[in-house]
Structure formats: C-alpha cells, structure tokens
Design a protein around this motif. Structure first.
Motif, mmCIF file in Angstrom:
data_model
loop_
_atom_site.group_PDB
_atom_site.id
_atom_site.type_symbol
_atom_site.label_atom_id
_atom_site.label_comp_id
_atom_site.label_asym_id
_atom_site.label_seq_id
_atom_site.Cartn_x
_atom_site.Cartn_y
_atom_site.Cartn_z
ATOM 1 N N THR A 60 -46.413 -23.079 33.403
ATOM 2 C CA THR A 60 -45.672 -21.871 33.741
ATOM 3 C C THR A 60 -44.185 -22.177 33.860
ATOM 4 O O THR A 60 -43.764 -23.347 33.877
ATOM 5 C CB THR A 60 -46.177 -21.272 35.065
ATOM 6 O OG1 THR A 60 -45.951 -22.220 36.113
ATOM 7 C CG2 THR A 60 -47.651 -20.915 34.978
ATOM 8 N N TYR A 61 -43.376 -21.139 33.976
ATOM 9 C CA TYR A 61 -41.930 -21.321 34.122
ATOM 10 C C TYR A 61 -41.603 -21.999 35.448
ATOM 11 O O TYR A 61 -40.678 -22.804 35.534
ATOM 12 C CB TYR A 61 -41.227 -19.962 34.023
ATOM 13 C CG TYR A 61 -39.726 -20.071 34.031
ATOM 14 C CD1 TYR A 61 -39.048 -20.629 32.943
ATOM 15 C CD2 TYR A 61 -38.987 -19.625 35.108
ATOM 16 C CE1 TYR A 61 -37.675 -20.739 32.945
ATOM 17 C CE2 TYR A 61 -37.607 -19.732 35.120
ATOM 18 C CZ TYR A 61 -36.956 -20.286 34.030
ATOM 19 O OH TYR A 61 -35.591 -20.393 34.034
ATOM 20 N N TYR A 64 -42.001 -25.613 34.951
ATOM 21 C CA TYR A 64 -40.866 -26.109 34.175
ATOM 22 C C TYR A 64 -39.659 -26.366 35.074
ATOM 23 O O TYR A 64 -39.008 -27.407 34.984
ATOM 24 C CB TYR A 64 -40.527 -25.086 33.088
ATOM 25 C CG TYR A 64 -39.219 -25.309 32.383
ATOM 26 C CD1 TYR A 64 -39.048 -26.360 31.491
ATOM 27 C CD2 TYR A 64 -38.148 -24.454 32.595
ATOM 28 C CE1 TYR A 64 -37.848 -26.560 30.837
ATOM 29 C CE2 TYR A 64 -36.948 -24.640 31.951
ATOM 30 C CZ TYR A 64 -36.801 -25.692 31.072
ATOM 31 O OH TYR A 64 -35.616 -25.887 30.432
ATOM 32 N N GLN A 80 -36.851 -26.101 22.621
ATOM 33 C CA GLN A 80 -37.705 -24.921 22.642
ATOM 34 C C GLN A 80 -38.461 -24.819 21.334
ATOM 35 O O GLN A 80 -37.901 -25.068 20.264
ATOM 36 C CB GLN A 80 -36.869 -23.664 22.862
ATOM 37 C CG GLN A 80 -37.688 -22.420 23.012
ATOM 38 C CD GLN A 80 -36.837 -21.221 23.348
ATOM 39 O OE1 GLN A 80 -35.642 -21.339 23.553
ATOM 40 N NE2 GLN A 80 -37.443 -20.062 23.395
#
Length: 96
Positions: A60-61, A64, A80
C-alpha cells in the motif's frame, strides 16, 4: 396512482417507488409493467475478492511511505512502473 392523485400523496415519485418496494401498499412491483421491465441498477461498488486483498499486503501507499522513512539515509532510487492491458489475453504495454 401517483399521477391520478398528486394532491393525496405528499412525497416524491422516488419515495413512492421506495414505498412500493417496502410493501406499504397493496400492489407490488409486478403490478407496474414498466418497472418490471427494467433491470435493477448496479450499486457501483466493486467488491474485492480474497485474492485481491491478499495481493495488497505490504504493497500500500502507507507501506511505501514507511519504507522511504526507514531508508531515508540511504541513496534510494524511486522508479515507477505501470502496465496497460488491452483485451484479456491480448497485448500488454509495460511502462517504466
């Protein structure tokens, strides 16, 4: 009924259909020929399968950001990647 007696009904047409669905009146949806002909609308919510939920573990963000905070002293390269998929089983474009 709604069109013929608007002075007796103090609610909107939408509320009228909700009351018919709830069974407040003696008639039901089967008595309304146009209502029976329409499919019910989808709610728009996509339900996740168990496999999709398991794939997201540690991806998930928030994970990150935690990783970046833990490795801020190191020289971390941020890259990315994305995929664009046409039809299932067809060509796929990988973008880095």
């Amino acid at each position: 009924m709604y069109i013929n007696h608007p002075d007796l009904l103090y609610f909107s047409k939408t509320e009228f259909y909700h009351l018919i669905d709830a069974g407040v009146f003696s008639f039901r949806n089967i008595d309304l020929p146009r209502k029976v002909g329409y499919k019910p609308r989808k709610d728009g919510k996509k339900r996740r399968t168990r496999e999709e939920s398991l794939i997201r573990i540690n991806r998930t963000y928030k994970d990150y950001l935690t990783y970046l905070e833990a490795h801020k002293d190191e020289d971390v390269s941020i890259v990315q990647m994305d995929t664009v998929e046409g039809t299932k089983g067809g060509k796929v474009l990988l973008i880095i």
